[in-house]
Scaffold this active site. Structure first.
Site, short mmCIF file in Angstrom:
data_model
loop_
_atom_site.label_atom_id
_atom_site.label_comp_id
_atom_site.label_asym_id
_atom_site.label_seq_id
_atom_site.Cartn_x
_atom_site.Cartn_y
_atom_site.Cartn_z
N ASP A 13 -6.18 1.71 3.01
CA ASP A 13 -4.96 1.15 2.03
C ASP A 13 -3.68 1.94 2.30
O ASP A 13 -2.94 2.09 1.21
CB ASP A 13 -5.27 1.01 0.57
CG ASP A 13 -6.50 0.13 0.43
OD1 ASP A 13 -6.52 -0.68 1.29
OD2 ASP A 13 -7.42 0.31 -0.51
N GLY A 15 -1.04 1.68 4.03
CA GLY A 15 0.15 0.62 4.47
C GLY A 15 -0.04 0.40 5.78
O GLY A 15 1.15 0.22 6.44
N LYS A 16 -1.03 0.28 6.38
CA LYS A 16 -1.16 -0.09 7.92
C LYS A 16 -0.47 -1.36 8.26
O LYS A 16 0.04 -1.53 9.08
CB LYS A 16 -2.56 -0.11 8.12
CG LYS A 16 -3.30 1.34 8.12
CD LYS A 16 -4.75 1.16 8.60
CE LYS A 16 -5.49 0.55 7.42
NZ LYS A 16 -5.75 0.87 6.23
N GLY A 40 -7.73 -5.43 3.71
CA GLY A 40 -6.84 -6.26 3.15
C GLY A 40 -5.37 -5.51 3.50
O GLY A 40 -5.08 -4.60 3.12
N HIS A 41 -4.77 -6.11 4.24
CA HIS A 41 -3.40 -5.59 4.97
C HIS A 41 -2.14 -6.09 4.40
O HIS A 41 -2.07 -7.69 4.58
CB HIS A 41 -3.46 -5.40 6.48
CG HIS A 41 -4.54 -4.68 6.83
ND1 HIS A 41 -4.54 -4.18 8.42
CD2 HIS A 41 -5.49 -3.77 6.27
CE1 HIS A 41 -5.53 -3.45 8.43
NE2 HIS A 41 -6.05 -3.27 7.44
N THR A 129 -17.06 -3.90 -0.37
CA THR A 129 -16.52 -4.72 -0.91
C THR A 129 -17.21 -6.15 -0.83
O THR A 129 -16.72 -7.43 -0.96
CB THR A 129 -15.32 -5.31 0.34
OG1 THR A 129 -15.82 -5.49 1.52
CG2 THR A 129 -14.32 -3.90 0.36
N GLN A 223 -9.35 0.05 7.42
CA GLN A 223 -9.96 1.15 6.80
C GLN A 223 -9.27 2.28 6.89
O GLN A 223 -8.12 2.44 7.25
CB GLN A 223 -11.55 1.23 6.86
CG GLN A 223 -12.44 0.22 6.34
CD GLN A 223 -12.57 -1.08 7.31
OE1 GLN A 223 -12.64 -1.14 8.36
NE2 GLN A 223 -12.11 -2.11 6.60
N ARG A 304 -7.52 1.35 -7.84
CA ARG A 304 -7.84 2.60 -6.62
C ARG A 304 -8.01 3.78 -7.43
O ARG A 304 -7.10 4.02 -8.28
CB ARG A 304 -6.74 2.54 -5.65
CG ARG A 304 -7.04 1.01 -4.68
CD ARG A 304 -5.93 1.40 -3.68
NE ARG A 304 -5.78 0.03 -2.95
CZ ARG A 304 -4.98 -0.41 -2.48
NH1 ARG A 304 -3.73 -0.21 -2.82
NH2 ARG A 304 -4.80 -1.70 -1.85
N LYS A 330 4.46 5.06 0.79
CA LYS A 330 4.73 5.09 -0.61
C LYS A 330 5.35 6.48 -1.19
O LYS A 330 5.12 6.82 -2.05
CB LYS A 330 3.25 5.00 -0.91
CG LYS A 330 2.59 3.63 -0.56
CD LYS A 330 1.51 3.04 -1.00
CE LYS A 330 1.72 2.12 -2.41
NZ LYS A 330 0.60 1.45 -2.78
P1 GDP Z 1 -3.35 -1.29 4.45
O1 GDP Z 1 -4.79 -1.78 4.02
O2 GDP Z 1 -3.36 0.12 4.88
O3 GDP Z 1 -2.54 -2.41 5.07
O4 GDP Z 1 -2.75 -1.12 2.95
P2 GDP Z 1 -3.00 -2.21 1.74
O5 GDP Z 1 -1.99 -3.31 1.89
O6 GDP Z 1 -4.25 -2.54 1.31
O7 GDP Z 1 -2.24 -1.27 0.48
C1 GDP Z 1 -0.83 -0.76 0.54
C2 GDP Z 1 -0.06 -1.32 -0.70
O8 GDP Z 1 1.13 -0.65 -0.82
C3 GDP Z 1 0.34 -2.67 -0.51
O9 GDP Z 1 0.55 -3.30 -1.73
C4 GDP Z 1 1.74 -2.79 0.27
O10 GDP Z 1 2.70 -3.51 -0.04
C5 GDP Z 1 2.30 -1.28 -0.50
N1 GDP Z 1 3.10 -0.37 0.15
C6 GDP Z 1 3.23 -0.20 1.59
N2 GDP Z 1 4.19 0.73 1.77
C7 GDP Z 1 4.64 1.07 0.66
C8 GDP Z 1 5.71 2.13 0.35
O11 GDP Z 1 6.29 2.86 1.00
N3 GDP Z 1 6.17 2.02 -1.26
C9 GDP Z 1 5.36 1.27 -1.76
N4 GDP Z 1 5.59 1.20 -3.29
N5 GDP Z 1 4.50 0.56 -1.62
C10 GDP Z 1 4.00 0.15 -0.35
P1 IMO Z 2 -8.14 -1.45 4.57
O1 IMO Z 2 -8.12 -1.97 5.83
C1 IMO Z 2 -10.13 0.67 1.44
C2 IMO Z 2 -14.44 0.71 1.32
C3 IMO Z 2 -15.01 -0.02 0.04
C4 IMO Z 2 -16.31 0.84 -0.07
C5 IMO Z 2 -16.62 1.42 1.54
C6 IMO Z 2 -17.65 0.29 2.13
O2 IMO Z 2 -7.25 -2.40 3.61
O3 IMO Z 2 -7.55 0.01 4.59
P2 IMO Z 2 -17.71 -2.15 3.25
O4 IMO Z 2 -17.16 -3.39 2.49
O5 IMO Z 2 -16.80 -1.75 4.40
O6 IMO Z 2 -18.93 -1.92 3.31
O7 IMO Z 2 -17.35 -1.07 2.02
O8 IMO Z 2 -15.35 1.02 2.18
N1 IMO Z 2 -13.28 -0.13 2.05
C7 IMO Z 2 -12.25 -0.11 2.08
N2 IMO Z 2 -11.35 0.86 1.07
N3 IMO Z 2 -9.55 -0.03 2.39
C8 IMO Z 2 -10.17 -0.90 3.08
O9 IMO Z 2 -9.53 -1.64 4.24
C9 IMO Z 2 -11.62 -0.81 2.89
N4 IMO Z 2 -12.67 -1.54 3.63
C10 IMO Z 2 -13.75 -0.91 3.02
O10 IMO Z 2 -14.53 0.25 -1.00
O11 IMO Z 2 -16.11 2.11 -0.73
MG MG Z 3 -5.95 -2.54 2.36
#
Ligand code: GDP
Ligand code: IMO
Ligand code: MG
Length: 424
Positions: A13, A15-16, A40-41, A129, A223, A304, A330
């Site tokens: 998470d 911010g990929k 979840g991207h 998850t 991840q 989180r 962020k």
């Molecule tokens: P990912 O799994 O690495 O793609 O990241 P997620 O989408 O799960 O979580 C990142 C969260 O932070 C999302 O809600 C994005 O919209 C948000 N986000 C990304 N970059 C920034 C930033 O620079 N600032 C803020 N406030 N939010 C951000």
């Molecule tokens: P993105 O790509 C954050 C965590 C789960 C759990 C562990 C194992 O959005 O960054 P799993 O479902 O893979 O068996 O869970 O890994 N986890 C993540 N945490 N971002 C993710 O993906 C994750 N994918 C799995 O919360 O601790």
């Molecule tokens: Mg994510």
């Protein structure tokens, strides 16, 4: 040509999704190499927020192919739902998406096994998850799995029945675990029919031919490094190689064909699910970061856990991945702080260390914190890094010095446009 890689350096998470979307115009192909719908991207542009799980984050840009690689595991039900979410935006996914025949399928019984296993673990649960990720990769390495290429085979149903029977046998060992398989199978079969309408390819050939033809490819990690099956905080990890090496096995790209490795990290740190987190702030400061950063899972909605940036863990991730450039995400979340903390070392059993050790699960890890002056001003309206407050520039310089890698992007908000290049 070489394949650039973008991946998370923390516990996911970072911010990929946002950065892949920002960088996509520089590429012809975006390729996911591991994980599945546990990811979840999030992407934000033109006032709309999109969350992708299995589909690569280049899908919203025209003229770019998005490849789901052999290292990815696909749940046909969730995949279909993801495709349906694209329809209102007129995304021509049939043209833009390409799927590896070697990607493994998540069966309904894999999801049941994930749930049964987590329930049985009780307080020791991984915090999965519950998308069936672990059981699917177990069947892959156990040589029992079903792959996308199998759905075109006349004996697909037979192969499916054999695997389900095996799973049902295992589920019997989880006393009291109840389920209704028939209810789950209908949508799954429908999802398989949808998968059949997409372009299934020999993705290793597809990508290597594209490289030869001079196409630019970006591999999108899911991840984060600290969730890697080998190098993460085992057993509280996911079941795939989330690191650069995963690009080679998850796409069929030779190590010599890896180009830039872009490592993404938050200006602080988060983790969702169970497992060690040395810099966790289980207090009102952590609560404030969660509130400011809206730190709730994009896939599961879970809160989180939040903490300060962890340098030993970041250095470890940079080493394992061969990171060539860093992106700090962020930064704006820390706008309300006058000072912030950086964990430079750990103290474990009285010993001060600056590297990530074997065991952080069963020992007490005390972070050594260094206080840094923060900017305490709104960053979200910035359009150029040149105009950034001195404290933010100093924080970037400080991190570059200790991490020994340049920070090329500083992100100041979730929108595509809230992205500052530091080196122009
Ligand atoms: P990912 O799994 O690495 O793609 O990241 P997620 O989408 O799960 O979580 C990142 C969260 O932070 C999302 O809600 C994005 O919209 C948000 N986000 C990304 N970059 C920034 C930033 O620079 N600032 C803020 N406030 N939010 C951000
Ligand atoms: P993105 O790509 C954050 C965590 C789960 C759990 C562990 C194992 O959005 O960054 P799993 O479902 O893979 O068996 O869970 O890994 N986890 C993540 N945490 N971002 C993710 O993906 C994750 N994918 C799995 O919360 O601790
Ligand atoms: Mg994510």
């Amino acid at each position: 040509m070489k394949v650039d890689v973008l991946l998370g350096l923390q516990w996911g998470d970072e911010g990929k999704g946002k950065i892949v979307d920002v960088l996509t115009p520089k590429y012809d192909i975006i390729a996911r190499f591991q994980g599945g719908p546990n990811a979840g991207h999030t992407l934000e542009f033109e006032g709309i927020k999109h969350v992708l799980n299995t589909i690569p984050s280049g899908i919203f840009r025209a003229d770019v192919k998005n490849l789901v690689g052999n290292g990815v595991v696909i749940d046909p039900v969730l995949f279909q739902k993801e495709l349906e979410k694209l329809i209102p935006f007129n995304i021509d996914y049939k043209n833009r998406l390409v799927i590896s025949k070697k990607a493994h399928l998540i069966l309904p019984t894999h999801r049941l096994l994930d749930a049964a296993s987590e329930t049985a673990k009780g307080k020791n649960k991984i915090g999965s998850t519950l998308k069936g990720i672990g059981p699917t990769y177990m069947d892959k390495t156990g040589r029992n799995g079903l792959r996308v290429g199998d759905i075109f085979s006349p004996n697909f149903k037979e192969k499916y029945d054999v695997l389900v029977e095996k799973h049902v046998g295992i589920l019997e060992h989880y006393e009291g675990f109840e389920y209704n398989l028939a209810e789950l199978e209908g949508p799954w079969i429908e999802g398989i029919e949808t998968l059949k309408t997409l372009q299934a390819v020999d993705s290793e050939h597809y990508l290597n031919d594209a490289l030869k033809a001079g196409k630019r490819i970006l591999a999108e990690g899911a991840q984060g490094t600290m969730l890697d099956i080998d190098f993460g905080t085992y057993p509280f990890v996911t079941s795939s190689n989330t690191v650069t090496a995963g690009t080679c096995t998850g796409l069929g790209i030779a190590p010599s064909k890896i180009g830039n490795v872009i490592g993404i990290f938050k200006a602080y740190c988060t983790r969702v699910g169970s497992g060690p987190f040395p810099t966790e702030l289980d207090n009102e400061v952590g609560e404030l970061i969660r509130k400011q950063g809206f730190e709730f899972g994009a896939t599961t909605g879970r809160a989180r856990r939040c903490g300060w940036i962890d340098i030993p863990a970041l250095k470890y991730a940079i080493m394992i991945n061969g990171v060539t450039e860093l992106n700090m995400m962020k930064s704006d979340v820390l706008d309300c702080f006058e000072t912030i903390n950086v964990c430079t070392h750990y103290i474990i059993n009285g010993e001060k260390m600056d590297y990530f050790p074997y065991d952080v699960n069963d020992v007490e890890v005390t972070p050594v914190l260094e206080e840094v002056k923060a900017w305490n001003t709104d960053l979200t309206q910035l359009t150029s890094f040149k105009d950034a407050p001195k404290e933010l520039k100093d924080y970037v310089t400080y991190l570059e010095r200790i991490l020994e890698v340049p920070i090329t992007i500083v992100s100041v908000g979730p929108d595509r446009t809230q992205t500052l290049e530091t080196k122009i």
